[in-house]
Scaffold this active site. Structure first.
Site, PDB file in Angstrom:
ATOM      1  N   ASP A   1       0.837  -1.198   0.000  1.00  0.00           N
ATOM      2  CA  ASP A   1       0.000   0.000   0.000  1.00  0.00           C
ATOM      3  C   ASP A   1       0.876   1.254   0.000  1.00  0.00           C
ATOM      4  O   ASP A   1       2.042   1.212   0.412  1.00  0.00           O
ATOM      5  CB  ASP A   1      -0.888   0.035   1.253  1.00  0.00           C
TER       6      ASP A   1
HETATM    7  N1  URA Z   1      -1.337  -5.855   4.007  1.00  0.00           N
HETATM    8  C1  URA Z   1      -1.835  -4.596   3.927  1.00  0.00           C
HETATM    9  O1  URA Z   1      -2.891  -4.312   4.476  1.00  0.00           O
HETATM   10  N2  URA Z   1      -1.114  -3.687   3.254  1.00  0.00           N
HETATM   11  C2  URA Z   1       0.068  -3.941   2.660  1.00  0.00           C
HETATM   12  O2  URA Z   1       0.688  -3.039   2.078  1.00  0.00           O
HETATM   13  C3  URA Z   1       0.563  -5.247   2.757  1.00  0.00           C
HETATM   14  C4  URA Z   1      -0.151  -6.192   3.428  1.00  0.00           C
END
Ligand code: URA
Length: 234
Positions: free
Chosen positions: A106
């Site tokens: 993310d």
């Molecule tokens: N889980 C999430 O919620 N975000 C990420 O970036 C990776 C795993």
């Protein structure tokens, strides 16, 4: 034996535009096995031929494997109209035409992201069949209870009904935890904690398979990991 046109080979290996390379070759900048070659379409044996361009020997690499310590605020994508992507952080000399991130972190997640132009390897890394463990450090807005740890171990059922594969959760104290998952659904960790009304304040990936983010790789920095790193992952 992998054959390629001379202009394509030089352009890919040195990340110089094909048209610039073509002009360079025609003006005598390239040599193959000691002979100047002015034909951009001349066939090259990528593994066996010795190619010089502008006086420098090209060290042939079929693929490039990189690890990035992703900072927060950068999107995991190969290109974007206006926003900075993880590929913008790859140093110029390591750039290649088909480089792409392996899976997705993310925008606000930090830590280890693999980047490669080896599509087959990337596919294996993200395939659920490979069952690769990915370890994250998470900062939460509440306390972790035994119930949460047990639920992670048994497989959390997300709000949309998806049942996650069993995950490991270690309480590190101070509302911090280590989470190890083997899949990579959209916002997976945030959604897993969301089931228990726990919000994620920060998320950092520390390892992918046995490949660990080295402590001396600063945020935003990228390092070549070489083909041998594959053994640490799949
Ligand atoms: N889980 C999430 O919620 N975000 C990420 O970036 C990776 C795993």
């Amino acid at each position: 034996m992998k054959k390629e046109r001379l202009d394509k080979y030089v352009s890919n290996q040195l990340n110089i535009s094909r048209s610039a390379v073509r002009t360079g070759i025609m003006s005598g900048k390239a040599s193959v096995n000691g002979e100047t070659v002015k034909n951009p379409a001349a066939p090259i044996d990528c593994e066996a031929d010795t190619v010089f361009y502008s006086g420098n020997k090209i060290e042939y690499k079929k693929y490039v494997y990189l690890m990035l310590n992703k900072p927060a605020g950068i999107i995991t994508a190969s290109s974007d109209k206006s926003r900075k992507t993880v590929l913008d952080l790859v140093p110029y000399e390591l750039r290649r035409k088909d480089l792409a991130p392996v899976g997705r972190l993310d925008k606000d997640t930090t830590g280890l992201l693999i980047i490669t132009d080896d599509g087959e390897f990337a596919h294996k890394c993200i395939s659920p069949k490979s069952n690769i463990e990915k370890s994250y450090i998470v900062e939460l807005d509440g306390d972790i209870t035994e119930d949460v740890i047990t639920s992670f171990r048994n497989g959390v059922t997300l709000a949309d009904g998806y049942i996650c594969k069993p995950a490991k959760l270690f309480d590190l104290g101070n509302r911090q935890a280590r989470v190890v998952i083997t899949e990579g659904k959209y916002h997976q960790i945030k959604r897993m904690f969301g089931v228990f009304s726990l919000g994620v304040n920060a998320l950092h990936r520390e390892s992918f398979g046995s490949l660990k983010l080295p402590p001396d790789l600063g945020e935003g920095e990228c390092a070549e990991i070489g083909e041998s790193a594959q053994k640490l992952i799949i």
